[in-house]
Design a protein around this motif. Structure first.
Motif, PDB file in Angstrom:
ATOM      1  N   VAL A 172     -49.928  63.272  38.562  1.00  0.00           N
ATOM      2  CA  VAL A 172     -48.569  63.526  38.513  1.00  0.00           C
ATOM      3  C   VAL A 172     -47.828  62.395  37.765  1.00  0.00           C
ATOM      4  O   VAL A 172     -46.796  62.571  37.294  1.00  0.00           O
ATOM      5  N   SER A 173     -48.477  61.395  37.532  1.00  0.00           N
ATOM      6  CA  SER A 173     -47.832  60.047  36.661  1.00  0.00           C
ATOM      7  C   SER A 173     -47.610  60.680  35.291  1.00  0.00           C
ATOM      8  O   SER A 173     -48.745  61.188  34.763  1.00  0.00           O
ATOM      9  N   ARG A 174     -46.500  60.393  34.806  1.00  0.00           N
ATOM     10  CA  ARG A 174     -46.061  60.884  33.294  1.00  0.00           C
ATOM     11  C   ARG A 174     -46.921  59.871  32.453  1.00  0.00           C
ATOM     12  O   ARG A 174     -47.571  60.246  31.243  1.00  0.00           O
ATOM     13  N   VAL A 175     -47.280  58.689  32.965  1.00  0.00           N
ATOM     14  CA  VAL A 175     -48.158  57.766  31.811  1.00  0.00           C
ATOM     15  C   VAL A 175     -49.622  58.133  31.818  1.00  0.00           C
ATOM     16  O   VAL A 175     -49.949  58.259  30.656  1.00  0.00           O
ATOM     17  N   VAL A 176     -50.014  58.560  32.908  1.00  0.00           N
ATOM     18  CA  VAL A 176     -51.385  59.220  32.827  1.00  0.00           C
ATOM     19  C   VAL A 176     -51.285  60.346  32.008  1.00  0.00           C
ATOM     20  O   VAL A 176     -52.460  60.720  31.230  1.00  0.00           O
ATOM     21  N   ARG A 177     -50.566  61.449  32.232  1.00  0.00           N
ATOM     22  CA  ARG A 177     -50.554  62.279  31.763  1.00  0.00           C
ATOM     23  C   ARG A 177     -50.466  62.547  30.209  1.00  0.00           C
ATOM     24  O   ARG A 177     -50.915  63.238  29.229  1.00  0.00           O
ATOM     25  N   ASP A 178     -49.492  61.535  29.674  1.00  0.00           N
ATOM     26  CA  ASP A 178     -49.182  61.375  28.366  1.00  0.00           C
ATOM     27  C   ASP A 178     -50.468  60.872  27.493  1.00  0.00           C
ATOM     28  O   ASP A 178     -50.896  61.342  26.574  1.00  0.00           O
ATOM     29  N   ARG A 179     -51.364  59.947  28.432  1.00  0.00           N
ATOM     30  CA  ARG A 179     -52.509  59.354  27.762  1.00  0.00           C
ATOM     31  C   ARG A 179     -53.541  60.330  27.571  1.00  0.00           C
ATOM     32  O   ARG A 179     -54.181  60.460  26.674  1.00  0.00           O
ATOM     33  N   VAL A 180     -53.809  61.274  28.968  1.00  0.00           N
ATOM     34  CA  VAL A 180     -54.876  62.240  28.652  1.00  0.00           C
ATOM     35  C   VAL A 180     -54.498  63.223  27.855  1.00  0.00           C
ATOM     36  O   VAL A 180     -55.294  63.653  26.965  1.00  0.00           O
ATOM     37  N   PHE A 181     -53.314  63.665  27.788  1.00  0.00           N
ATOM     38  CA  PHE A 181     -52.976  64.804  26.755  1.00  0.00           C
ATOM     39  C   PHE A 181     -52.964  64.261  25.300  1.00  0.00           C
ATOM     40  O   PHE A 181     -53.684  64.978  24.476  1.00  0.00           O
ATOM     41  N   ARG A 182     -52.936  62.912  24.918  1.00  0.00           N
ATOM     42  CA  ARG A 182     -53.079  62.366  23.467  1.00  0.00           C
ATOM     43  C   ARG A 182     -54.786  62.448  23.181  1.00  0.00           C
ATOM     44  O   ARG A 182     -55.037  62.895  22.445  1.00  0.00           O
ATOM     45  N   ARG A 183     -55.488  62.162  24.268  1.00  0.00           N
ATOM     46  CA  ARG A 183     -57.039  61.976  24.225  1.00  0.00           C
ATOM     47  C   ARG A 183     -57.242  63.493  23.719  1.00  0.00           C
ATOM     48  O   ARG A 183     -58.005  63.796  22.876  1.00  0.00           O
ATOM     49  N   ILE A 184     -57.031  64.552  24.546  1.00  0.00           N
ATOM     50  CA  ILE A 184     -57.618  65.832  24.449  1.00  0.00           C
ATOM     51  C   ILE A 184     -57.078  66.441  23.149  1.00  0.00           C
ATOM     52  O   ILE A 184     -57.892  67.176  22.544  1.00  0.00           O
ATOM     53  N   VAL A 185     -55.845  66.304  22.727  1.00  0.00           N
ATOM     54  CA  VAL A 185     -55.364  66.923  21.677  1.00  0.00           C
ATOM     55  C   VAL A 185     -55.920  65.981  20.238  1.00  0.00           C
ATOM     56  O   VAL A 185     -56.445  67.021  19.437  1.00  0.00           O
ATOM     57  N   LEU A 186     -56.063  64.979  20.447  1.00  0.00           N
ATOM     58  CA  LEU A 186     -56.558  64.312  18.984  1.00  0.00           C
ATOM     59  C   LEU A 186     -58.076  64.717  18.903  1.00  0.00           C
ATOM     60  O   LEU A 186     -58.757  64.680  17.936  1.00  0.00           O
ATOM     61  N   ARG A 187     -58.631  64.769  20.089  1.00  0.00           N
ATOM     62  CA  ARG A 187     -59.967  65.095  20.142  1.00  0.00           C
ATOM     63  C   ARG A 187     -60.282  66.626  19.567  1.00  0.00           C
ATOM     64  O   ARG A 187     -61.253  66.647  18.913  1.00  0.00           O
ATOM     65  N   ALA A 188     -59.546  67.379  19.799  1.00  0.00           N
ATOM     66  CA  ALA A 188     -59.591  68.942  19.657  1.00  0.00           C
ATOM     67  C   ALA A 188     -59.283  68.920  18.004  1.00  0.00           C
ATOM     68  O   ALA A 188     -60.011  69.725  17.383  1.00  0.00           O
ATOM     69  N   ASP A 223     -49.147  70.549  29.911  1.00  0.00           N
ATOM     70  CA  ASP A 223     -50.104  69.271  29.230  1.00  0.00           C
ATOM     71  C   ASP A 223     -51.328  70.170  29.258  1.00  0.00           C
ATOM     72  O   ASP A 223     -52.419  69.651  29.665  1.00  0.00           O
ATOM     73  N   ILE A 224     -51.584  71.083  28.352  1.00  0.00           N
ATOM     74  CA  ILE A 224     -52.614  71.955  27.859  1.00  0.00           C
ATOM     75  C   ILE A 224     -52.914  71.833  26.390  1.00  0.00           C
ATOM     76  O   ILE A 224     -51.833  71.861  25.742  1.00  0.00           O
ATOM     77  N   VAL A 225     -54.276  71.806  26.197  1.00  0.00           N
ATOM     78  CA  VAL A 225     -54.398  71.427  24.668  1.00  0.00           C
ATOM     79  C   VAL A 225     -53.784  72.446  23.993  1.00  0.00           C
ATOM     80  O   VAL A 225     -53.385  72.594  22.675  1.00  0.00           O
ATOM     81  N   SER A 226     -53.698  73.620  24.197  1.00  0.00           N
ATOM     82  CA  SER A 226     -53.260  75.101  23.409  1.00  0.00           C
ATOM     83  C   SER A 226     -51.565  74.930  23.219  1.00  0.00           C
ATOM     84  O   SER A 226     -51.060  75.620  22.568  1.00  0.00           O
ATOM     85  N   ASN A 227     -51.096  73.825  23.989  1.00  0.00           N
ATOM     86  CA  ASN A 227     -49.549  73.405  23.694  1.00  0.00           C
ATOM     87  C   ASN A 227     -49.514  71.961  22.718  1.00  0.00           C
ATOM     88  O   ASN A 227     -48.537  71.519  23.034  1.00  0.00           O
ATOM     89  N   GLY A 228     -50.313  71.886  22.270  1.00  0.00           N
ATOM     90  CA  GLY A 228     -50.388  70.645  21.541  1.00  0.00           C
ATOM     91  C   GLY A 228     -50.681  70.843  20.054  1.00  0.00           C
ATOM     92  O   GLY A 228     -51.557  71.781  19.516  1.00  0.00           O
ATOM     93  N   LEU A 229     -50.247  69.709  19.177  1.00  0.00           N
ATOM     94  CA  LEU A 229     -50.846  69.834  17.933  1.00  0.00           C
ATOM     95  C   LEU A 229     -51.029  68.157  17.537  1.00  0.00           C
ATOM     96  O   LEU A 229     -50.290  67.516  18.196  1.00  0.00           O
ATOM     97  N   ALA A 230     -52.100  67.799  16.697  1.00  0.00           N
ATOM     98  CA  ALA A 230     -52.178  66.396  16.425  1.00  0.00           C
ATOM     99  C   ALA A 230     -51.280  66.214  15.005  1.00  0.00           C
ATOM    100  O   ALA A 230     -51.482  66.966  13.962  1.00  0.00           O
TER     101      ALA A 230
END
Length: 299
Positions: A172-188, A223-230
């Motif tokens: 639930v930590s926003r810091v953790v969620r932002d970092r994970v979200f960045r990782r999965i979106v940039l990887r995709a 925080d799902i990859v389909s809600n993200g854009l690099a």
């Protein structure tokens, strides 16, 4: 309350939206109800080509009868809790299944492993989430972002926790969620800007691209990859301010209110459409694209 496993595949015949709801038949009703108020792990079966294995967590808010389909039920996901793993976790490694609860007394995989909804022990939850949040090759933050005082969104912290419930505090930590979200979106997106098509790596080995939510977190965007854009920094700025948007075919639209539309068009990649991830499930979902178009894009 209890941890659980929900089996879901991207080509599911059920009316599932992992970040919002999970549809299931009546035989799983009591198991799903046991998860209300607690966390579940999404799992994609091994028989799926390119399976992601254990790939996300979410918190179950309620279980209701599906108003549209008699005999079916919906586990409603608590808004803002869904999180894709930084590193999808395979069903088994050299030591055997990571989910020990699927083993029988003889140490063999039981029929329980086929259950679409099943309970998950705290130890198994802890083990799966620890592996899912771990990132052996984390993407480094941009140096200009660090200099500007934005390191809170990108800082590298060790994922070291002792108990399953402590894992929840990380989820639930926003810091953790932002970092994970960045990782999965940039990887995709292979660290490439979806608007310009450019893949730029600076002298420090850092990707000059950011992970943008299509529907913002502040507007209940998951925080799902389909809600993200690099996106590059400039493209991200324009997208957030509604100067660019997307139609249903992922064509890039330029706002009529932009003061220099020709310059904006000059940085859009030659196809005129965003560059999309190869995996269909990772591509922008229409519900998020339409939300941005209706609430952010300046027509």
């Amino acid at each position: 309350m209890a941890f659980g496993i929900f089996i879901h595949r991207f080509d599911s015949i059920y009316a599932d939206t992992p970040a919002e709801r999970y549809q299931f038949p009546i035989q799983y009703l009591q198991r799903a109800k046991a998860c209300v108020g607690d966390w579940i792990v999404y799992y994609e079966p091994r028989k799926v080509a390119g399976t992601k294995g254990y790939y996300a967590v979410a918190k179950v808010g309620r279980v209701i009868a599906d108003p549209a389909v008699p005999g079916m039920y919906l586990a409603l996901i608590e808004p803002g809790t869904y999180l894709d793993f930084a590193t999808p976790v395979p069903f088994a490694d050299e030591t055997g299944p990571i989910e020990r609860g699927v083993l029988n007394e003889a140490g063999r995989i039981s029929g329980r492993a086929q259950a679409a909804v099943r309970s998950l022990s705290p130890a198994d939850f802890n083990r799966i989430v620890a592996a899912g949040l771990a990132d052996e090759n984390p993407l480094l933050p941009r140096t200009d972002m660090a200099a500007a005082g934005h390191v809170v969104r990108e800082e590298r912290e060790p994922f070291i926790f002792d108990e399953a419930r402590e894992r929840v505090s990380a989820i639930v930590s926003r810091v953790v969620r932002d970092r994970v979200f960045r990782r999965i979106v940039l990887r995709a997106y292979d660290e490439r800007c979806a608007i310009t098509g450019l893949k730029l790596i600076n002298g420090g080995g850092r990707a000059e691209v950011e992970a943008a939510h299509i529907r913002p977190v502040e507007a209940n965007g998951p925080d799902i990859v389909s809600n993200g854009l690099a996106l590059s920094g400039t493209a991200h700025w324009m997208f957030d301010r509604g100067l660019i948007g997307l139609d249903d075919d992922m064509q890039i639209m330029v706002s009529r209110q932009a003061n220099d539309p020709d310059s904006i068009r000059s940085v859009i990649n030659a196809t005129g459409r965003i560059l999309m991830p190869p995996r269909e499930a990772d591509r922008p979902h229409l519900q998020f694209v339409r939300w941005h178009r209706e609430h952010c894009f300046k027509h």
